[in-house]
Enzyme design. Structure first.
Site, short mmCIF file in Angstrom:
data_model
loop_
_atom_site.label_atom_id
_atom_site.label_comp_id
_atom_site.label_asym_id
_atom_site.label_seq_id
_atom_site.Cartn_x
_atom_site.Cartn_y
_atom_site.Cartn_z
N ILE A 245 1.01 -0.90 0.14
CA ILE A 245 -0.10 -0.05 0.15
C ILE A 245 0.78 1.14 0.34
O ILE A 245 0.49 2.14 -0.75
CB ILE A 245 -0.87 0.24 0.93
CG1 ILE A 245 -2.20 -1.49 1.12
CG2 ILE A 245 -1.68 1.33 1.11
CD1 ILE A 245 -2.72 -1.18 2.27
N ASP B 83 10.89 2.62 6.02
CA ASP B 83 10.41 1.43 6.88
C ASP B 83 12.10 0.44 7.15
O ASP B 83 12.55 0.71 6.37
CB ASP B 83 10.18 1.14 5.17
CG ASP B 83 8.97 -0.22 5.62
OD1 ASP B 83 8.24 -0.27 5.24
OD2 ASP B 83 9.72 -1.60 5.97
N CYS C 205 1.71 1.72 7.62
CA CYS C 205 2.66 0.68 8.15
C CYS C 205 1.33 -0.01 9.36
O CYS C 205 0.91 0.43 9.89
CB CYS C 205 4.11 1.30 9.53
SG CYS C 205 3.18 2.42 10.49
N PRO C 206 1.76 -1.88 9.68
CA PRO C 206 1.24 -2.52 10.60
C PRO C 206 1.38 -2.25 12.26
O PRO C 206 2.41 -0.90 12.81
CB PRO C 206 2.05 -3.52 10.39
CG PRO C 206 2.79 -3.69 10.03
CD PRO C 206 3.08 -2.02 9.48
N THR D 11 -4.50 5.63 7.12
CA THR D 11 -5.74 4.65 6.18
C THR D 11 -5.61 3.46 7.10
O THR D 11 -5.88 2.12 5.92
CB THR D 11 -5.63 4.87 4.79
OG1 THR D 11 -4.12 4.80 4.25
CG2 THR D 11 -6.16 6.04 4.33
N SER D 12 -4.45 3.34 7.77
CA SER D 12 -3.86 1.89 8.24
C SER D 12 -4.91 0.98 9.31
O SER D 12 -5.52 0.41 9.17
CB SER D 12 -2.31 1.35 9.25
OG SER D 12 -1.68 0.80 9.10
N ARG D 13 -3.74 1.83 10.24
CA ARG D 13 -4.99 0.96 12.15
C ARG D 13 -5.14 2.09 13.18
O ARG D 13 -4.23 2.90 12.80
CB ARG D 13 -4.31 0.24 12.31
CG ARG D 13 -3.87 -1.35 11.91
CD ARG D 13 -5.65 -2.13 12.08
NE ARG D 13 -5.75 -3.35 11.40
CZ ARG D 13 -6.32 -3.53 9.93
NH1 ARG D 13 -6.42 -2.31 9.64
NH2 ARG D 13 -5.89 -4.89 9.47
N ASP E 164 -9.18 7.16 8.29
CA ASP E 164 -10.25 6.28 7.52
C ASP E 164 -10.25 5.17 8.99
O ASP E 164 -10.92 4.30 9.02
CB ASP E 164 -9.58 5.96 6.52
CG ASP E 164 -10.69 4.47 5.55
OD1 ASP E 164 -12.06 5.03 5.90
OD2 ASP E 164 -10.33 3.23 5.46
N GLU F 132 -12.63 2.48 17.53
CA GLU F 132 -13.58 1.61 15.59
C GLU F 132 -14.50 0.62 15.93
O GLU F 132 -15.41 0.15 15.38
CB GLU F 132 -13.06 2.00 14.67
CG GLU F 132 -12.08 0.46 14.08
CD GLU F 132 -11.69 0.68 13.00
OE1 GLU F 132 -12.02 -0.31 12.19
OE2 GLU F 132 -11.13 1.75 12.70
#
Length: 331
Positions: free
Chosen positions: A156, A175, A206-207, A233-235, A259, A264
């Protein structure tokens, strides 16, 4: 193989039903509820379960699954922070995921948030509907030549960087495993300190793990430019929501596009329009004119749904036939 599909919305059922029609060896049963300790008894009589981002697959749930004959968990997402992988391995339950369902979908949504926040198209839409054509308050900036920071350059992140290079931006990347293809198109890998200090726009790809939890906090924010734009938009838990709100008040964050949100799982993917949302931090965040929140829809394109469905079934077939699978998370 009988599979219980949790967190299944009508659009999930449509795409999964279409894909499984060509796979008679698998029988899917659909449940809209999330898998958790409260709903785990619904798995009785099944051989495997399929889950999504907000299912709670902790040690207690995994032990119940193992005790009742479940041998596989097929995630319909890339992230797996909601699964206790070590408990699953100990219980001999294989966990599969969909690592590349449509990187472009999420990357394009991140860009949509950038452009919405910048050019304020959401506000302009409502003004024009009301016959208000005044431009005051809608001033934006040229994205071209701005410095964009990207944390995480997996599939992504790579797609996002390519789009922003197309805009003519300077793209800084961070990264643990640099990607030479991005370097070849002009992206620059750097340390977090430089990325924080130089970026006009910062996007998270990133995770979520122990090292990235609340990556965006008052300390990291203090190193950024005043008025920085932050996109996630990841976590959700990559961003400390309360400290982001504090930075919105001071102007350190000039634009915030989300997002995902840390809490959530109690509100996203549901129609809450007739309910009082019991989350004061989230409610406060929505009052800011320079904040745009979407309900975890970054992945939500037809291409992505089709790919999720076919890959999930491929994972289940590989499990049933005991074949090697690169998407197995706990070999």
């Amino acid at each position: 193989m009988k599979v219980a599909v949790f967190s299944c919305k009508p659009y999930d059922q449509r795409t999964l039903s279409k894909a499984v029609a060509e796979t008679p060896s698998i029988e899917l049963s659909y449940f809209e509820s999330r898998l958790s300790s409260e709903t785990m008894t619904l798995t009785n009589g099944f051989d495997a379960v399929s889950c999504f981002v907000n299912d709670n697959i902790d040690r207690h749930v995994i032990q119940y699954l193992a005790d009742h004959g479940i041998t596989a968990i097929a995630l319909r997402c890339a992230g797996f922070n909601n699964v206790d992988l070590s408990a699953a391995k100990a219980a001999n339950i294989k966990v599969y995921h969909v690592p590349d369902y449509s990187p472009t979908s999420v990357a394009e949504h991140a860009v949509a948030l950038i452009m919405t926040l910048n050019r304020k198209t959401h506000r302009a839409y409502h003004r024009v509907k009301e016959g208000n054509f005044a431009l005051e308050g809608l001033l934006g900036f040229n994205v071209q030549s701005r410095t964009v920071g990207c944390i995480g350059t997996g599939r992504i992140g790579q797609a996002f960087c390519r789009i922003m290079r197309g805009f003519g931006c300077r793209v800084l990347c961070y990264d643990i495993s640099p990607n030479n293809d991005l370097v070849d198109i002009g992206c620059e890998y750097t340390d977090l300190e430089t990325l924080y200090s130089d970026s006009d726009i910062l996007s998270l790809h990133c995770p979520l793990n122990a090292s990235t939890h609340h990556l965006i906090n008052k300390n990291s924010l203090s190193k950024m430019k005043d008025g920085v734009m932050i996109i996630n938009t990841s976590r959700g838990a990559l961003v400390n929501a309360q400290e982001a709100i504090d930075a919105l008040y001071t102007g350190k964050i000039g634009y915030l596009g989300l997002d995902v949100y840390e809490q959530e799982n109690s509100i996203f993917f549901e129609d809450m329009s007739s309910h009082i949302i019991q989350d004061s931090v989230f409610q406060l965040m929505l009052t800011f004119p320079n904040v745009v929140v979407t309900g975890h829809q970054g992945y939500f394109t037809q291409e992505a749904l089709d790919h999720i469905a076919t890959t999930t079934l491929d994972n289940l077939i590989a499990h049933a036939e005991e074949k090697p699978c690169l998407r197995l998370l706990n070999p």
